[in-house]
Design a protein around this motif. Structure first.
Motif, PDB file in Angstrom:
ATOM      1  N   ALA A 190      18.843   3.945  23.212  1.00 10.26           N
ATOM      2  CA  ALA A 190      17.805   4.584  22.395  1.00 10.26           C
ATOM      3  C   ALA A 190      16.421   4.114  22.836  1.00 10.26           C
ATOM      4  CB  ALA A 190      18.021   4.269  20.920  1.00 10.26           C
ATOM      5  N   ARG A 191      16.315   2.849  23.192  1.00 12.32           N
ATOM      6  CA  ARG A 191      15.022   2.320  23.622  1.00 12.32           C
ATOM      7  C   ARG A 191      14.642   2.843  25.001  1.00 12.32           C
ATOM      8  NH1 ARG A 191      15.825  -3.994  22.540  1.00 12.32           N
ATOM      9  NH2 ARG A 191      13.752  -4.124  23.504  1.00 12.32           N
ATOM     10  N   VAL A 192      15.621   2.993  25.885  1.00  7.11           N
ATOM     11  CA  VAL A 192      15.349   3.602  27.191  1.00  7.11           C
ATOM     12  C   VAL A 192      14.884   5.044  27.019  1.00  7.11           C
ATOM     13  CG1 VAL A 192      16.396   4.400  29.349  1.00  7.11           C
ATOM     14  CG2 VAL A 192      16.895   2.096  28.501  1.00  7.11           C
ATOM     15  N   ALA A 193      15.543   5.770  26.136  1.00  2.00           N
ATOM     16  CA  ALA A 193      15.152   7.160  25.881  1.00  2.00           C
ATOM     17  C   ALA A 193      13.712   7.245  25.380  1.00  2.00           C
ATOM     18  CB  ALA A 193      16.101   7.793  24.875  1.00  2.00           C
ATOM     19  N   LEU A 214      13.832  -2.297  31.004  1.00  2.00           N
ATOM     20  CA  LEU A 214      13.434  -1.872  29.664  1.00  2.00           C
ATOM     21  C   LEU A 214      12.258  -2.707  29.156  1.00  2.00           C
ATOM     22  CD1 LEU A 214      13.755  -0.252  27.078  1.00  2.00           C
ATOM     23  CD2 LEU A 214      15.494  -1.898  26.345  1.00  2.00           C
ATOM     24  N   THR A 215      12.305  -4.012  29.383  1.00  2.00           N
ATOM     25  CA  THR A 215      11.194  -4.873  28.958  1.00  2.00           C
ATOM     26  C   THR A 215       9.899  -4.456  29.636  1.00  2.00           C
ATOM     27  OG1 THR A 215      12.698  -6.745  28.607  1.00  2.00           O
ATOM     28  CG2 THR A 215      10.356  -7.256  28.889  1.00  2.00           C
ATOM     29  N   ALA A 216       9.976  -4.163  30.927  1.00  2.00           N
ATOM     30  CA  ALA A 216       8.787  -3.747  31.674  1.00  2.00           C
ATOM     31  C   ALA A 216       8.248  -2.419  31.153  1.00  2.00           C
ATOM     32  CB  ALA A 216       9.132  -3.639  33.160  1.00  2.00           C
ATOM     33  N   MET A 217       9.126  -1.475  30.907  1.00  2.13           N
ATOM     34  CA  MET A 217       8.677  -0.164  30.437  1.00  2.13           C
ATOM     35  C   MET A 217       8.054  -0.257  29.053  1.00  2.13           C
ATOM     36  SD  MET A 217      11.539   2.554  31.859  1.00  2.13           S
ATOM     37  CE  MET A 217      12.915   1.918  30.885  1.00  2.13           C
ATOM     38  N   GLU A 218       8.676  -1.026  28.175  1.00  2.00           N
ATOM     39  CA  GLU A 218       8.110  -1.178  26.831  1.00  2.00           C
ATOM     40  C   GLU A 218       6.750  -1.877  26.877  1.00  2.00           C
ATOM     41  OE1 GLU A 218      12.077  -1.151  23.988  1.00  2.00           O
ATOM     42  OE2 GLU A 218      11.308  -3.093  24.682  1.00  2.00           O
ATOM     43  N   ARG A 219       6.593  -2.813  27.797  1.00  2.00           N
ATOM     44  CA  ARG A 219       5.308  -3.489  27.961  1.00  2.00           C
ATOM     45  C   ARG A 219       4.221  -2.485  28.361  1.00  2.00           C
ATOM     46  NH1 ARG A 219       3.796  -8.838  30.191  1.00  2.00           N
ATOM     47  NH2 ARG A 219       6.022  -9.235  30.450  1.00  2.00           N
ATOM     48  N   VAL A 240       7.507   7.201  30.892  1.00  2.00           N
ATOM     49  CA  VAL A 240       7.171   6.391  32.065  1.00  2.00           C
ATOM     50  C   VAL A 240       8.358   6.208  33.014  1.00  2.00           C
ATOM     51  CG1 VAL A 240       5.347   5.138  30.856  1.00  2.00           C
ATOM     52  CG2 VAL A 240       7.673   4.200  30.888  1.00  2.00           C
ATOM     53  N   LEU A 241       9.506   6.774  32.698  1.00  2.00           N
ATOM     54  CA  LEU A 241      10.715   6.618  33.518  1.00  2.00           C
ATOM     55  C   LEU A 241      10.956   7.889  34.329  1.00  2.00           C
ATOM     56  CD1 LEU A 241      13.206   4.992  34.356  1.00  2.00           C
ATOM     57  CD2 LEU A 241      14.376   5.874  32.308  1.00  2.00           C
ATOM     58  N   LEU A 242      10.903   7.760  35.655  1.00  2.00           N
ATOM     59  CA  LEU A 242      11.022   8.924  36.530  1.00  2.00           C
ATOM     60  C   LEU A 242      12.447   9.192  36.995  1.00  2.00           C
ATOM     61  CD1 LEU A 242       7.901   8.297  38.807  1.00  2.00           C
ATOM     62  CD2 LEU A 242       8.064   9.771  36.780  1.00  2.00           C
ATOM     63  N   ALA A 243      13.256   8.154  37.113  1.00  2.00           N
ATOM     64  CA  ALA A 243      14.629   8.333  37.598  1.00  2.00           C
ATOM     65  C   ALA A 243      15.464   7.145  37.174  1.00  2.00           C
ATOM     66  CB  ALA A 243      14.662   8.483  39.113  1.00  2.00           C
ATOM     67  N   ARG A 244      16.773   7.415  37.022  1.00  2.00           N
ATOM     68  CA  ARG A 244      17.673   6.356  36.561  1.00  2.00           C
ATOM     69  C   ARG A 244      19.056   6.539  37.153  1.00  2.00           C
ATOM     70  NH1 ARG A 244      19.801   5.268  30.369  1.00  2.00           N
ATOM     71  NH2 ARG A 244      20.846   3.273  30.820  1.00  2.00           N
ATOM     72  N   GLY A 245      19.641   5.441  37.642  1.00  2.00           N
ATOM     73  CA  GLY A 245      21.025   5.445  38.069  1.00  2.00           C
ATOM     74  C   GLY A 245      21.281   6.088  39.412  1.00  2.00           C
ATOM     75  N   LYS A 246      22.553   6.368  39.686  1.00  2.00           N
ATOM     76  CA  LYS A 246      22.961   6.994  40.938  1.00  2.00           C
ATOM     77  C   LYS A 246      23.037   8.505  40.739  1.00  2.00           C
ATOM     78  CE  LYS A 246      26.745   4.552  41.253  1.00  2.00           C
ATOM     79  NZ  LYS A 246      28.018   3.991  41.737  1.00  2.00           N
TER      80      LYS A 246
END
Length: 230
Positions: free
Chosen positions: A11-14, A88-93, A19-25
């Motif tokens: 939920a926090r990643v969502a 996640l910590t970096a993105m929330e910051r 600021v998140l452009l891509a995730r995972g494989k």
């Protein structure tokens, strides 16, 4: 020791989607993705301007990239971190501090070319990459021939790599690999905090811990050599 999974991780990643452009494989495995998958980013659209773009590989909790982005507001920044629990910590910051010029890729560095156009990056930062043993795990070192070949594709002509590490052996290895792969040393220090480069240095949390123990910090800035055309 493995890091404990953060509460409400997904939920926090969502919530960090802006600021998140891509995730995972994007494909079954990294090899398939590296060879076949392309979803190249349009930096001008993402950042709503045309500006130099710099990249940190292994951004950890985001302390370095946050401070750098505030200091260099005329540049845009990509931060890569494979561990979702960490990024996640970096993105929330970045979101809490409302820093507009940073975006994240929660992916393995092996597939950076799937998202980053060739010849589009001005500088790459490698801050305290894990000094994996050369015997048996050399290909996973972030300054191995394998990764330097990736960086060379992403960097603009004359583009730079800046490395900091607390490992003397890894530093010596990296210097050798930079030279073997066509990078020229521009600045270097084997004791960064007691050098002419200290004033401009952004001290990471990891770096501060090791420096407090009296351990020297190794620093180098290299640039791709540009051959003159005949």
């Amino acid at each position: 020791m493995r890091m404990r999974r953060k509460r409400n991780l997904e939920a926090r990643v969502a919530a960090c989607a802006p600021v998140l452009l891509a995730r995972g494989k994007p494909c079954k495995n990294l090899k398939e993705a590296a060879e076949n998958y392309r979803a190249l980013l349009d930096f001008e659209r993402i950042f709503s301007r045309r500006a130099p773009v710099e990249l940190e590989v292994g951004c950890g909790n985001g302390g370095f990239i946050a401070e750098l982005a505030k200091r260099a507001c005329g540049c845009d920044f990509l931060a890569v971190e494979v561990c979702t629990n960490v990024v996640l910590t970096a993105m929330e910051r970045i979101m809490e501090e409302d820093i507009p010029n940073v975006r994240f890729l929660n992916i393995a560095a092996e597939i950076l070319p799937c998202y980053i156009p060739e010849g589009s990056i001005d500088r790459i930062y490698l801050n305290f990459s894990t000094p994996l043993p050369e015997a048996g795990r050399e290909k996973q070192r972030l300054t191995s021939d394998r990764f330097l070949a990736i960086y060379k594709k992403l960097l603009k002509p004359g583009g730079e790599i800046v490395q900091k590490t607390d490992s003397e052996d890894f530093f010596a290895y990296s210097l050798r690999k930079f030279q073997e792969n066509g990078f020229a040393v521009k600045d270097i220090s084997r004791d960064l905090h007691h050098s002419v480069y200290a004033a401009d240095n952004i001290v990471t949390e990891y770096e501060a811990n090791f420096s407090a123990k009296g351990m020297p910090i190794y620093f180098v800035r290299v640039a791709m050599e540009q051959r003159e055309e005949r």
